[in-house]
Design a protein around this motif. Sequence first.
Motif, PDB file in Angstrom:
ATOM      1  N   PRO A   1       0.818  -1.216   0.000  1.00 41.13           N
ATOM      2  CA  PRO A   1       0.000   0.000   0.000  1.00 41.13           C
ATOM      3  C   PRO A   1       0.853   1.269   0.000  1.00 41.13           C
ATOM      4  CG  PRO A   1      -0.837  -1.563   1.614  1.00 41.13           C
ATOM      5  CD  PRO A   1       0.451  -2.117   1.092  1.00 41.13           C
ATOM      6  N   GLU A   2       2.011   1.227   0.687  1.00 37.47           N
ATOM      7  CA  GLU A   2       2.880   2.400   0.723  1.00 37.47           C
ATOM      8  C   GLU A   2       3.436   2.715  -0.666  1.00 37.47           C
ATOM      9  OE1 GLU A   2       3.422  -0.244   2.871  1.00 37.47           O
ATOM     10  OE2 GLU A   2       2.429   0.658   4.598  1.00 37.47           O
ATOM     11  N   THR A   3       3.812   1.671  -1.396  1.00 38.51           N
ATOM     12  CA  THR A   3       4.347   1.856  -2.740  1.00 38.51           C
ATOM     13  C   THR A   3       3.267   2.396  -3.674  1.00 38.51           C
ATOM     14  OG1 THR A   3       5.889   0.031  -2.381  1.00 38.51           O
ATOM     15  CG2 THR A   3       5.530   0.711  -4.652  1.00 38.51           C
ATOM     16  N   LYS A   4       2.047   1.872  -3.560  1.00 35.91           N
ATOM     17  CA  LYS A   4       0.941   2.363  -4.381  1.00 35.91           C
ATOM     18  C   LYS A   4       0.680   3.839  -4.102  1.00 35.91           C
ATOM     19  CE  LYS A   4      -1.612  -1.942  -5.007  1.00 35.91           C
ATOM     20  NZ  LYS A   4      -2.872  -2.640  -4.754  1.00 35.91           N
ATOM     21  N   ALA A   5       0.683   4.213  -2.824  1.00 40.50           N
ATOM     22  CA  ALA A   5       0.446   5.607  -2.453  1.00 40.50           C
ATOM     23  C   ALA A   5       1.560   6.500  -2.990  1.00 40.50           C
ATOM     24  CB  ALA A   5       0.332   5.743  -0.939  1.00 40.50           C
ATOM     25  N   SER A   6       2.792   6.035  -2.891  1.00 37.29           N
ATOM     26  CA  SER A   6       3.927   6.801  -3.388  1.00 37.29           C
ATOM     27  C   SER A   6       3.840   6.983  -4.898  1.00 37.29           C
ATOM     28  CB  SER A   6       5.235   6.110  -3.019  1.00 37.29           C
ATOM     29  OG  SER A   6       6.336   6.831  -3.515  1.00 37.29           O
ATOM     30  N   ASN A   7       3.485   5.919  -5.608  1.00 35.07           N
ATOM     31  CA  ASN A   7       3.337   6.000  -7.063  1.00 35.07           C
ATOM     32  C   ASN A   7       2.208   6.951  -7.451  1.00 35.07           C
ATOM     33  OD1 ASN A   7       5.436   4.235  -7.506  1.00 35.07           O
ATOM     34  ND2 ASN A   7       4.123   2.445  -7.792  1.00 35.07           N
ATOM     35  N   ALA A   8       1.117   6.919  -6.710  1.00 32.32           N
ATOM     36  CA  ALA A   8      -0.009   7.807  -6.991  1.00 32.32           C
ATOM     37  C   ALA A   8       0.393   9.262  -6.795  1.00 32.32           C
ATOM     38  CB  ALA A   8      -1.196   7.460  -6.099  1.00 32.32           C
ATOM     39  N   LYS A   9       1.165   9.539  -5.729  1.00 31.54           N
ATOM     40  CA  LYS A   9       1.620  10.909  -5.469  1.00 31.54           C
ATOM     41  C   LYS A   9       2.564  11.384  -6.571  1.00 31.54           C
ATOM     42  CE  LYS A   9       1.205  10.640  -0.456  1.00 31.54           C
ATOM     43  NZ  LYS A   9       1.953  10.586   0.811  1.00 31.54           N
ATOM     44  N   THR A  10       3.454  10.506  -7.007  1.00 35.40           N
ATOM     45  CA  THR A  10       4.393  10.853  -8.066  1.00 35.40           C
ATOM     46  C   THR A  10       3.655  11.143  -9.363  1.00 35.40           C
ATOM     47  OG1 THR A  10       6.093   9.468  -7.056  1.00 35.40           O
ATOM     48  CG2 THR A  10       6.412  10.051  -9.358  1.00 35.40           C
ATOM     49  N   THR A  11       2.664  10.319  -9.671  1.00 39.69           N
ATOM     50  CA  THR A  11       1.869  10.524 -10.877  1.00 39.69           C
ATOM     51  C   THR A  11       1.078  11.822 -10.795  1.00 39.69           C
ATOM     52  OG1 THR A  11       1.688   8.135 -11.168  1.00 39.69           O
ATOM     53  CG2 THR A  11       0.104   9.500 -12.360  1.00 39.69           C
ATOM     54  N   ALA A  12       0.504  12.096  -9.649  1.00 40.03           N
ATOM     55  CA  ALA A  12      -0.257  13.336  -9.455  1.00 40.03           C
ATOM     56  C   ALA A  12       0.652  14.549  -9.583  1.00 40.03           C
ATOM     57  CB  ALA A  12      -0.940  13.328  -8.101  1.00 40.03           C
ATOM     58  N   ALA A  13       1.835  14.484  -8.982  1.00 34.76           N
ATOM     59  CA  ALA A  13       2.778  15.601  -9.064  1.00 34.76           C
ATOM     60  C   ALA A  13       3.204  15.852 -10.502  1.00 34.76           C
ATOM     61  CB  ALA A  13       3.996  15.322  -8.187  1.00 34.76           C
ATOM     62  N   ALA A  14       3.454  14.793 -11.242  1.00 41.60           N
ATOM     63  CA  ALA A  14       3.845  14.936 -12.641  1.00 41.60           C
ATOM     64  C   ALA A  14       2.714  15.567 -13.452  1.00 41.60           C
ATOM     65  CB  ALA A  14       4.231  13.581 -13.225  1.00 41.60           C
ATOM     66  N   GLY A  15       1.488  15.164 -13.164  1.00 42.23           N
ATOM     67  CA  GLY A  15       0.338  15.742 -13.853  1.00 42.23           C
ATOM     68  C   GLY A  15       0.166  17.217 -13.552  1.00 42.23           C
ATOM     69  N   LEU A  16       0.384  17.601 -12.295  1.00 43.31           N
ATOM     70  CA  LEU A  16       0.277  19.013 -11.919  1.00 43.31           C
ATOM     71  C   LEU A  16       1.366  19.848 -12.595  1.00 43.31           C
ATOM     72  CD1 LEU A  16      -0.558  18.745  -8.118  1.00 43.31           C
ATOM     73  CD2 LEU A  16      -2.061  19.550  -9.946  1.00 43.31           C
ATOM     74  N   LYS A  17       2.587  19.310 -12.649  1.00 45.65           N
ATOM     75  CA  LYS A  17       3.676  20.032 -13.311  1.00 45.65           C
ATOM     76  C   LYS A  17       3.385  20.214 -14.794  1.00 45.65           C
ATOM     77  CE  LYS A  17       7.399  18.694 -10.195  1.00 45.65           C
ATOM     78  NZ  LYS A  17       8.668  17.960 -10.056  1.00 45.65           N
ATOM     79  N   GLN A  18       2.865  19.165 -15.410  1.00 45.48           N
ATOM     80  CA  GLN A  18       2.537  19.228 -16.836  1.00 45.48           C
ATOM     81  C   GLN A  18       1.435  20.264 -17.080  1.00 45.48           C
ATOM     82  OE1 GLN A  18       1.234  15.501 -18.450  1.00 45.48           O
ATOM     83  NE2 GLN A  18       1.274  16.225 -20.555  1.00 45.48           N
ATOM     84  N   GLN A  19       0.418  20.287 -16.241  1.00 46.81           N
ATOM     85  CA  GLN A  19      -0.670  21.248 -16.390  1.00 46.81           C
ATOM     86  C   GLN A  19      -0.180  22.679 -16.156  1.00 46.81           C
ATOM     87  OE1 GLN A  19      -3.830  20.679 -17.493  1.00 46.81           O
ATOM     88  NE2 GLN A  19      -3.988  22.893 -17.533  1.00 46.81           N
ATOM     89  N   ALA A  20       0.690  22.855 -15.166  1.00 43.78           N
ATOM     90  CA  ALA A  20       1.240  24.191 -14.887  1.00 43.78           C
ATOM     91  C   ALA A  20       2.052  24.693 -16.071  1.00 43.78           C
ATOM     92  CB  ALA A  20       2.094  24.157 -13.630  1.00 43.78           C
ATOM     93  N   LYS A  21       2.841  23.822 -16.672  1.00 42.57           N
ATOM     94  CA  LYS A  21       3.634  24.205 -17.844  1.00 42.57           C
ATOM     95  C   LYS A  21       2.722  24.580 -19.001  1.00 42.57           C
ATOM     96  CE  LYS A  21       7.406  24.805 -20.119  1.00 42.57           C
ATOM     97  NZ  LYS A  21       8.186  26.015 -19.861  1.00 42.57           N
ATOM     98  N   GLN A  22       1.658  23.815 -19.214  1.00 37.96           N
ATOM     99  CA  GLN A  22       0.714  24.121 -20.291  1.00 37.96           C
ATOM    100  C   GLN A  22       0.023  25.461 -20.035  1.00 37.96           C
ATOM    101  OE1 GLN A  22       0.380  22.514 -23.171  1.00 37.96           O
ATOM    102  NE2 GLN A  22      -1.047  24.075 -23.827  1.00 37.96           N
ATOM    103  N   ASP A  23      -0.367  25.710 -18.789  1.00 32.77           N
ATOM    104  CA  ASP A  23      -0.988  26.991 -18.437  1.00 32.77           C
ATOM    105  C   ASP A  23      -0.024  28.152 -18.691  1.00 32.77           C
ATOM    106  OD1 ASP A  23      -3.289  25.685 -17.667  1.00 32.77           O
ATOM    107  OD2 ASP A  23      -2.890  25.849 -15.515  1.00 32.77           O
ATOM    108  N   GLU A  24       1.240  27.946 -18.350  1.00 30.41           N
ATOM    109  CA  GLU A  24       2.253  28.982 -18.567  1.00 30.41           C
ATOM    110  C   GLU A  24       2.411  29.279 -20.054  1.00 30.41           C
ATOM    111  OE1 GLU A  24       7.046  29.525 -18.060  1.00 30.41           O
ATOM    112  OE2 GLU A  24       5.993  28.414 -16.507  1.00 30.41           O
ATOM    113  N   ILE A  25       2.451  28.227 -20.867  1.00 29.89           N
ATOM    114  CA  ILE A  25       2.578  28.402 -22.318  1.00 29.89           C
ATOM    115  C   ILE A  25       1.386  29.180 -22.865  1.00 29.89           C
ATOM    116  CG2 ILE A  25       2.540  27.153 -24.524  1.00 29.89           C
ATOM    117  CD1 ILE A  25       4.213  24.963 -23.083  1.00 29.89           C
ATOM    118  N   GLU A  26       0.188  28.824 -22.446  1.00 31.39           N
ATOM    119  CA  GLU A  26      -1.015  29.516 -22.913  1.00 31.39           C
ATOM    120  C   GLU A  26      -1.031  30.973 -22.463  1.00 31.39           C
ATOM    121  OE1 GLU A  26      -4.380  27.203 -21.682  1.00 31.39           O
ATOM    122  OE2 GLU A  26      -3.741  25.468 -22.833  1.00 31.39           O
TER     123      GLU A  26
END
Length: 78
Positions: free
Chosen positions: A3-28
Motif C-alpha cells: 500500500p505504501e508503494t501504491k500511495a507513493s506512485n499515486a503521489k508521483t503521478t499526481a505531481a507529474a500531472g500538476l507540473k505538466q498542467q502548470a507548464k501548459q498553463d504557462e505556455i497559454e
Amino acid sequence: MSPETKASNAKTTAAAGLKQQAKQDEIETERAKGSPLKKGEKRVEERAVAANGDGPVADPVNDPTRSKAPSPSKGSKQ
C-alpha cells in the motif's frame, strides 16, 4: 505491491500531472500575453512592486478579469 508503494506512485503521478498542467498553463498565458513571463528573482520583484501599489495598473475598461464594480479608494472607510 505494498500500500505504501501504491500511495507513493499515486503521489508521483499526481505531481507529474500538476507540473505538466502548470507548464501548459504557462505556455497559454505567455501566448496570450505575447511575451514570456518573468521568472525567478525578476518575477518576485515585479510582484512586490505590483503588491505595494507602485506597479503597473491594469486598464479596467479592457481587462476582462476585473469586476465592473468600482473598488474603494485608498484611505476610504467601508
